[in-house]
Scaffold this active site. Sequence first.
Site, PDB file in Angstrom:
ATOM      1  N   ARG A  62       0.861  -1.181   0.000  1.00  0.00           N
ATOM      2  CA  ARG A  62       0.000   0.000   0.000  1.00  0.00           C
ATOM      3  C   ARG A  62       0.899   1.234   0.000  1.00  0.00           C
ATOM      4  NH1 ARG A  62      -5.341  -1.408   2.066  1.00  0.00           N
ATOM      5  NH2 ARG A  62      -5.640   0.781   2.541  1.00  0.00           N
ATOM      6  N   CYS A  76     -10.378   9.095  11.694  1.00  0.00           N
ATOM      7  CA  CYS A  76      -8.995   8.906  11.257  1.00  0.00           C
ATOM      8  C   CYS A  76      -8.095  10.078  11.583  1.00  0.00           C
ATOM      9  CB  CYS A  76      -8.936   8.606   9.763  1.00  0.00           C
ATOM     10  SG  CYS A  76      -9.158  10.044   8.723  1.00  0.00           S
ATOM     11  N   GLY A 116      -4.067  10.084   3.012  1.00  0.00           N
ATOM     12  CA  GLY A 116      -4.861  11.125   2.400  1.00  0.00           C
ATOM     13  C   GLY A 116      -5.809  10.623   1.320  1.00  0.00           C
ATOM     14  N   MET A 238     -11.136   1.526  14.811  1.00  0.00           N
ATOM     15  CA  MET A 238      -9.771   1.244  15.232  1.00  0.00           C
ATOM     16  C   MET A 238      -9.127   2.476  15.854  1.00  0.00           C
ATOM     17  SD  MET A 238      -8.518  -0.993  11.917  1.00  0.00           S
ATOM     18  CE  MET A 238      -9.108   0.185  10.698  1.00  0.00           C
ATOM     19  N   ASP A 561      34.635  12.492   6.243  1.00  0.00           N
ATOM     20  CA  ASP A 561      34.706  11.845   4.936  1.00  0.00           C
ATOM     21  C   ASP A 561      34.541  12.857   3.798  1.00  0.00           C
ATOM     22  OD1 ASP A 561      32.664  10.187   2.744  1.00  0.00           O
ATOM     23  OD2 ASP A 561      34.646   9.390   3.188  1.00  0.00           O
TER      24      ASP A 561
END
Length: 595
Positions: A62, A76, A116, A238, A561
Amino acid sequence: MIYSEKARNYATSLPSMHRAVTAYMFHFVLNPDFLPQKLNDNILPFSAFLRDGFGRRHNYLRISLTEKCNLRCQYCMPEEGVKLTPRNQLLSTSEVLTLARLFVQEGVDKIRLTGGEPLIRADVLDIIAELKKLQGLKTLAVTTNGINLSRLLPKLKGAGLDLINISLDSLVPAKFEFIVRRKGFHKVMEGIDKAAELGYNPVKINCVVMRGLNEDELLDFVALTETKPLEVRFIEYMPFDGNKWNFKKMVSYQEMLDRIRQRWPDLERLQAGPADTAKIFKVPGFTGQLGFITSMSDNFCSSCNRLRITADGNLKVCLFGNSEVSLRDALRSGAPDEELLQIIGAAVGRKKKQHAGMFSISQMKNRPMILIGGYAQPSGPDARTALSPRTPGTLVFSTKPMSPKPNSVRMFHNHNSSQINRESRSNQTRSSSDTQLSHVDSQGRATMVDIGGKPPTCRTATACATVILGSTAFRLLRDIQLAKGDALTVAQLAGIMASKQTSSLIPLCHPLPLDHASIAFQLDSQQSAVIITATCRTTGRTGVEMEALTAASVAALTVYDMCKAVSHDIIITDVKLLSKTGGKKDFNRHPSLEN
């Protein structure tokens, strides 16, 4: 495990196109009984990188295309909205396609685009068209709130979209508007009808059932399947950050099923696939069917085959887990496919047997649903919202060097015996129990500390390191004229990535999901030095001082580095913890110890 460890280790050293076949051949040699069984089951070799420690094959990916949405669904997201990630930290189109190609190459055969709201992304049609070109991808799906669906659907079908899931939580227009905090009910219904008209079968309808809000519409939703090719999927409510979840609001699968059977007692259960999330039923004689997604009351973790990539490029191996790993950072640092696969394989390998359970999940720190891309279509804020540094998984940093105030930047590399003695004396004030080494058992053997009994708290740590460069290297770094490029930006990415790999680098460190990691720089022109400050935050049972120290150290090594072509007379010094909070004892380095 399908592959032996020997096969896995050898296969991972080979080019990706040969890995699965080689591992398969190794396993046949070591386990000759394997081949007939697998041929009979018609199961092909599968990438070891996408198989977890419990043998689950993850062939379903997903991908969240955006955090934005044109609705604000209650279940949500928080009522106050969420803060969006800056656009330059979201995956670009090419990055989405690169990652998708890599996953499909390893065995993913189904991709679902989420958000979204994915259909508000301007290039969604181009993404779908390009994904359909991936050899090995069998199914391309999208989950949408349906507001823009009717208008775009003909082009979506033309681009190659195979399946559609549409969120619809009420058949009552006024209630619909209350749940999603926006208008648009009739547009969603028009999109559903258009999908059926264009031949999508079934058209999946996602309905999050919440007590006191829409559980009285269960029978009305089932009735929709009488004449239309729909699969209405009832989803247990949920818990996610800010959606005010509580057990009393959740209507369980069994309760929903009992209510429906009172009206249709001959409701029959259909055979589902081995990795299907929904329990599928059908009223005899009806065109469509219905399903139940029972994440809370009867989880399906044992057959989970799903992985998620968030819009900002983090890989989540479990919807309800707060552990994430950034593929975006690795991708932008130029990591080759093999390195990306090692990161993916390590994350999949850490996937737990099952999620923590609804009550534990409700207490966990996790992203709001809109920032994950869950089962039901997440919906979210308008474009006025901005980045929140408290969003789990979001890394906030500035690439612009900070100009130090006069006399505010000091070099502490001249440690002398008096300073060491002062620190030693200050430590002697601690009790004998505090000075006992925590990673050594009573027999003097190395051991990992058991933190299972500690309560999770918000913990923060800050560490620093100093890199003394010399005048020439310092000037080139400051003016971004080094042959390797912008040293500070590269060092920031390296430090942040290293902080998330601390437990892999230091054997007895606990793996921690970071809520936040940042790297900042100060330039001391008098000393021709860079002072690096790293801050990490987590919500967990142990502190993040090692993560902060690792971030500062690796950022310092990266500066070395980037500058070593100019001079090897570079000194990394004064790596130290500045502060830590949130644990049993807070620590703040006393200024007197720096004099």
